[in-house]
Design a protein around this motif. Structure first.
Motif, PDB file in Angstrom:
ATOM      1  N   PRO A  38       0.823  -1.216   0.000  1.00 44.98           N
ATOM      2  CA  PRO A  38       0.000   0.000   0.000  1.00 44.98           C
ATOM      3  C   PRO A  38       0.859   1.270   0.000  1.00 44.98           C
ATOM      4  CG  PRO A  38       0.087  -0.939   2.220  1.00 44.98           C
ATOM      5  CD  PRO A  38       0.830  -1.902   1.307  1.00 44.98           C
ATOM      6  N   GLY A  39       0.182   2.422  -0.024  1.00 44.03           N
ATOM      7  CA  GLY A  39       0.888   3.690   0.108  1.00 44.03           C
ATOM      8  C   GLY A  39       1.276   4.335  -1.217  1.00 44.03           C
ATOM      9  N   GLY A  40       0.713   3.857  -2.325  1.00 42.13           N
ATOM     10  CA  GLY A  40       1.032   4.428  -3.638  1.00 42.13           C
ATOM     11  C   GLY A  40      -0.204   5.020  -4.278  1.00 42.13           C
ATOM     12  N   VAL A  41      -0.755   4.280  -5.252  1.00 42.99           N
ATOM     13  CA  VAL A  41      -1.899   4.763  -6.039  1.00 42.99           C
ATOM     14  C   VAL A  41      -3.175   4.880  -5.189  1.00 42.99           C
ATOM     15  CG1 VAL A  41      -3.391   4.225  -8.004  1.00 42.99           C
ATOM     16  CG2 VAL A  41      -0.911   3.825  -8.167  1.00 42.99           C
ATOM     17  N   GLY A  42      -3.387   3.962  -4.252  1.00 44.63           N
ATOM     18  CA  GLY A  42      -4.632   3.931  -3.465  1.00 44.63           C
ATOM     19  C   GLY A  42      -4.950   5.259  -2.791  1.00 44.63           C
ATOM     20  N   PRO A  43      -4.032   5.778  -1.972  1.00 49.32           N
ATOM     21  CA  PRO A  43      -4.316   7.055  -1.309  1.00 49.32           C
ATOM     22  C   PRO A  43      -4.519   8.208  -2.303  1.00 49.32           C
ATOM     23  CG  PRO A  43      -2.466   5.944  -0.249  1.00 49.32           C
ATOM     24  CD  PRO A  43      -2.800   5.146  -1.473  1.00 49.32           C
ATOM     25  N   MET A  44      -3.811   8.166  -3.430  1.00 48.01           N
ATOM     26  CA  MET A  44      -3.984   9.215  -4.450  1.00 48.01           C
ATOM     27  C   MET A  44      -5.384   9.164  -5.061  1.00 48.01           C
ATOM     28  SD  MET A  44      -1.558  11.336  -4.722  1.00 48.01           S
ATOM     29  CE  MET A  44      -1.754  12.093  -6.343  1.00 48.01           C
ATOM     30  N   THR A  45      -5.931   7.950  -5.198  1.00 46.28           N
ATOM     31  CA  THR A  45      -7.281   7.791  -5.747  1.00 46.28           C
ATOM     32  C   THR A  45      -8.294   8.549  -4.900  1.00 46.28           C
ATOM     33  OG1 THR A  45      -6.775   5.644  -6.712  1.00 46.28           O
ATOM     34  CG2 THR A  45      -9.099   6.100  -6.254  1.00 46.28           C
ATOM     35  N   ILE A  46      -8.197   8.395  -3.588  1.00 47.49           N
ATOM     36  CA  ILE A  46      -9.161   9.056  -2.701  1.00 47.49           C
ATOM     37  C   ILE A  46      -8.925  10.566  -2.703  1.00 47.49           C
ATOM     38  CG2 ILE A  46     -10.103   9.172  -0.359  1.00 47.49           C
ATOM     39  CD1 ILE A  46      -9.499   6.262  -0.004  1.00 47.49           C
ATOM     40  N   ALA A  47      -7.667  10.991  -2.718  1.00 48.86           N
ATOM     41  CA  ALA A  47      -7.373  12.434  -2.768  1.00 48.86           C
ATOM     42  C   ALA A  47      -7.957  13.052  -4.041  1.00 48.86           C
ATOM     43  CB  ALA A  47      -5.859  12.660  -2.698  1.00 48.86           C
ATOM     44  N   CYS A  48      -7.866  12.317  -5.163  1.00 46.50           N
ATOM     45  CA  CYS A  48      -8.408  12.835  -6.424  1.00 46.50           C
ATOM     46  C   CYS A  48      -9.929  12.855  -6.422  1.00 46.50           C
ATOM     47  CB  CYS A  48      -7.872  12.025  -7.604  1.00 46.50           C
ATOM     48  SG  CYS A  48      -6.129  12.374  -7.923  1.00 46.50           S
ATOM     49  N   LEU A  49     -10.545  11.938  -5.695  1.00 48.71           N
ATOM     50  CA  LEU A  49     -12.002  11.969  -5.539  1.00 48.71           C
ATOM     51  C   LEU A  49     -12.431  13.262  -4.845  1.00 48.71           C
ATOM     52  CD1 LEU A  49     -14.796  10.546  -5.547  1.00 48.71           C
ATOM     53  CD2 LEU A  49     -14.139   9.523  -3.349  1.00 48.71           C
ATOM     54  N   LEU A  50     -11.692  13.645  -3.824  1.00 47.95           N
ATOM     55  CA  LEU A  50     -12.001  14.892  -3.119  1.00 47.95           C
ATOM     56  C   LEU A  50     -11.745  16.090  -4.034  1.00 47.95           C
ATOM     57  CD1 LEU A  50     -10.359  13.974   0.315  1.00 47.95           C
ATOM     58  CD2 LEU A  50     -12.738  13.648  -0.402  1.00 47.95           C
ATOM     59  N   ALA A  51     -10.644  16.021  -4.800  1.00 47.04           N
ATOM     60  CA  ALA A  51     -10.329  17.100  -5.743  1.00 47.04           C
ATOM     61  C   ALA A  51     -11.438  17.234  -6.778  1.00 47.04           C
ATOM     62  CB  ALA A  51      -8.983  16.825  -6.415  1.00 47.04           C
ATOM     63  N   ASN A  52     -11.920  16.107  -7.307  1.00 46.13           N
ATOM     64  CA  ASN A  52     -13.000  16.150  -8.299  1.00 46.13           C
ATOM     65  C   ASN A  52     -14.291  16.725  -7.707  1.00 46.13           C
ATOM     66  OD1 ASN A  52     -11.519  15.162 -10.438  1.00 46.13           O
ATOM     67  ND2 ASN A  52     -12.340  13.073 -10.333  1.00 46.13           N
ATOM     68  N   THR A  53     -14.565  16.406  -6.445  1.00 47.07           N
ATOM     69  CA  THR A  53     -15.769  16.921  -5.793  1.00 47.07           C
ATOM     70  C   THR A  53     -15.680  18.440  -5.663  1.00 47.07           C
ATOM     71  OG1 THR A  53     -15.988  14.844  -4.565  1.00 47.07           O
ATOM     72  CG2 THR A  53     -17.234  16.748  -3.732  1.00 47.07           C
ATOM     73  N   LEU A  54     -14.495  18.928  -5.291  1.00 53.22           N
ATOM     74  CA  LEU A  54     -14.265  20.368  -5.221  1.00 53.22           C
ATOM     75  C   LEU A  54     -14.428  21.006  -6.607  1.00 53.22           C
ATOM     76  CD1 LEU A  54     -13.281  22.991  -3.878  1.00 53.22           C
ATOM     77  CD2 LEU A  54     -10.925  22.145  -4.167  1.00 53.22           C
ATOM     78  N   THR A  55     -13.844  20.393  -7.621  1.00 54.68           N
ATOM     79  CA  THR A  55     -13.954  20.906  -8.988  1.00 54.68           C
ATOM     80  C   THR A  55     -15.422  20.972  -9.416  1.00 54.68           C
ATOM     81  OG1 THR A  55     -11.786  20.031  -9.576  1.00 54.68           O
ATOM     82  CG2 THR A  55     -13.285  20.485 -11.401  1.00 54.68           C
ATOM     83  N   ALA A  56     -16.164  19.891  -9.140  1.00 53.82           N
ATOM     84  CA  ALA A  56     -17.593  19.847  -9.508  1.00 53.82           C
ATOM     85  C   ALA A  56     -18.366  20.957  -8.806  1.00 53.82           C
ATOM     86  CB  ALA A  56     -18.181  18.478  -9.159  1.00 53.82           C
ATOM     87  N   CYS A  57     -18.039  21.199  -7.553  1.00 56.89           N
ATOM     88  CA  CYS A  57     -18.719  22.241  -6.768  1.00 56.89           C
ATOM     89  C   CYS A  57     -18.426  23.620  -7.349  1.00 56.89           C
ATOM     90  CB  CYS A  57     -18.269  22.155  -5.311  1.00 56.89           C
ATOM     91  SG  CYS A  57     -18.970  23.428  -4.259  1.00 56.89           S
ATOM     92  N   CYS A  58     -17.168  23.860  -7.712  1.00 53.41           N
ATOM     93  CA  CYS A  58     -16.796  25.161  -8.298  1.00 53.41           C
ATOM     94  C   CYS A  58     -17.525  25.370  -9.621  1.00 53.41           C
ATOM     95  CB  CYS A  58     -15.282  25.246  -8.500  1.00 53.41           C
ATOM     96  SG  CYS A  58     -14.359  25.324  -6.949  1.00 53.41           S
ATOM     97  N   ARG A  59     -17.544  24.348 -10.467  1.00 50.44           N
ATOM     98  CA  ARG A  59     -18.227  24.458 -11.766  1.00 50.44           C
ATOM     99  C   ARG A  59     -19.723  24.703 -11.568  1.00 50.44           C
ATOM    100  NH1 ARG A  59     -15.236  19.473 -15.098  1.00 50.44           N
ATOM    101  NH2 ARG A  59     -13.177  20.442 -15.053  1.00 50.44           N
ATOM    102  N   ALA A  60     -20.328  24.007 -10.617  1.00 47.71           N
ATOM    103  CA  ALA A  60     -21.774  24.131 -10.381  1.00 47.71           C
ATOM    104  C   ALA A  60     -22.133  25.549  -9.949  1.00 47.71           C
ATOM    105  CB  ALA A  60     -22.232  23.129  -9.315  1.00 47.71           C
TER     106      ALA A  60
END
Ligand SMILES: NC(=O)C1=CN([C@@H]2O[C@H](COP(=O)(O)OP(=O)(O)OC[C@H]3O[C@@H](n4cnc5c(N)ncnc54)[C@H](OP(=O)(O)O)[C@@H]3O)[C@@H](O)[C@H]2O)C=CC1
Ligand SMILES: Nc1nc(=O)c2c([nH]1)NC[C@@H]1CN(c3ccc(C(=O)N[C@@H](CCC(=O)O)C(=O)O)cc3)C=[N+]21
Ligand SMILES: [Mg+2]
Length: 296
Positions: A263-285
């Motif tokens: 662990p400690g590679g792609v997995g944690p980045m996946t969740i961080a990017c989910l949060l980033a995408n949620t922020l991006t979606a909120c800004c666009r909305a």
């Protein structure tokens, strides 16, 4: 050569820090709090673990987390009704339906029922089409996290030979699109590929997304190549349950220039990017400027 270890866990913490800063500013300046709804159907233990850590990290960056747990025998119609409700809920900026779904459900139909603007997984056909034509979209979290680590390590990826092993809609194919977008020469390998070791040996960048524990061997890797291991495989070793990737870490790290651990590679980045995408979606909305450096 001893490979540099690409620390996805530390990188993910940095990404979450940027997200948290931006979320705080949204609240202060606009009174808006991004919200992420995660829907879990069934009791798969691994899925429950991911959903729990997604919920926890969502709250830690200052967003609202809405968890919906449905039993494995929920009729598909009920799930579609829930998605419709979330689509029309202005407090919800991102919707994630945890995959895989139970067998009686049609995954394509369910995913395509999500409002593409709230599709923070980037799995909706509209987002797939936008990504494939180089237009602004929601980018799938796992490939986006891999791209961020590769850009961080290399700077420019232009002209590099990249091999993606795996052609799933959620990892392999979007990963290949992103690498192409950064002007790599991309090969997509899969279960019918002839002489996989030989294909992998040509690559400056190897992304393994296969789902086969430790399949990619060190002697397949070109000296100095960058290896991104997406695989998450739970196996038993010496009577213990351990998590291993799709790459045989020890032998690969002896020849690679850089490698992500599991662990400690792609997995944690996946969740961080989910949060980033949620922020991006909120800004666009809300018609607000998007965070920089958090999208492809
Ligand atoms: N870290 C993270 O955040 C995430 C990790 N994962 C992990 O990534 C891995 C891949 O996931 P996913 O893409 O959903 O998996 P899928 O099972 O959907 O796809 C696997 C791909 O690997 C190919 N494949 C299977 N066997 C071989 C082989 N022997 N040689 C070459 N190619 C092969 C398949 O080829 P074919 O198409 O021909 O069948 C298929 O394209 C899994 O371990 C999963 O747990 C997944 C999502 C997120
Ligand atoms: N709609 C949907 N979107 C997904 O993004 C999605 C999904 N369904 N279904 C399942 C896969 C898998 N996935 C992971 C996320 C984080 C870790 C993760 O954080 N892993 C830790 C270890 C966690 C552990 O110890 O089990 C690590 O690699 O360090 C792993 C896997 C997201 N997926
Ligand atoms: Mg799959």
């Amino acid at each position: 050569m001893v490979a540099e270890i690409i620390d996805g866990k530390a990188f993910a913490a940095t990404v979450r820090g940027h997200v948290a800063d931006h979320v705080a500013r949204l609240k202060e300046e606009h009174g808006i709090t991004p919200g992420l709804a995660v829907v879990l159907v069934g009791e798969d233990p691994a899925s429950q673990v991911y959903v729990r850590s997604k919920g926890k990290q969502t709250v830690e960056v200052g967003m609202n987390s809405y968890e919906h747990k449905l039993s494995a025998d929920t009729p598909q119609k009920d799930l579609l009704d829930l998605i419709d409700k979330l689509n029309n809920d202005s407090a919800v900026h991102g919707i994630l339906v945890q995959l895989p779904l139970p067998r009686h459900m049609n995954e394509d139909l369910v995913i395509n029922a999500i409002d593409p603007a709230k599709d923070v997984d980037g799995f909706h056909i509209s987002n797939v089409g936008l990504l494939g034509t180089g237009q602004k979209s929601m980018v799938p979290c796992t490939p986006l996290g891999c791209l961020m680590m590769l850009r961080d390590h290399h700077g420019s990826l232009s002209g590099k030979d990249a091999v993606v092993i795996g052609r799933s809609n959620i990892v392999g194919k979007p990963m290949a699109q992103l690498l192409l977008g950064d002007s790599c020469t991309v090969t997509i390998a899969h279960s019918r590929t002839k002489d996989l070791p030989d294909v992998v040996r040509r690559a400056d960048i190897v992304v393994a997304a296969v789902g086969r524990p430790e399949m990619v061997q060190g002697d397949w890797i070109k000296e100095g190549a960058t290896v991104i291991d997406v695989g998450i495989n739970r196996i038993e070793r010496d009577g213990k349950n351990v998590l291993v990737g799709d790459v045989h870490y020890e032998s690969a790290a002896a020849v690679a220039g850089a490698i992500t651990p599991v662990p400690g590679g792609v997995g944690p980045m996946t969740i961080a990017c989910l949060l980033a995408n949620t922020l991006t979606a909120c800004c666009r909305a809300n018609g607000l400027p998007e965070p920089e450096g958090l999208t492809a």
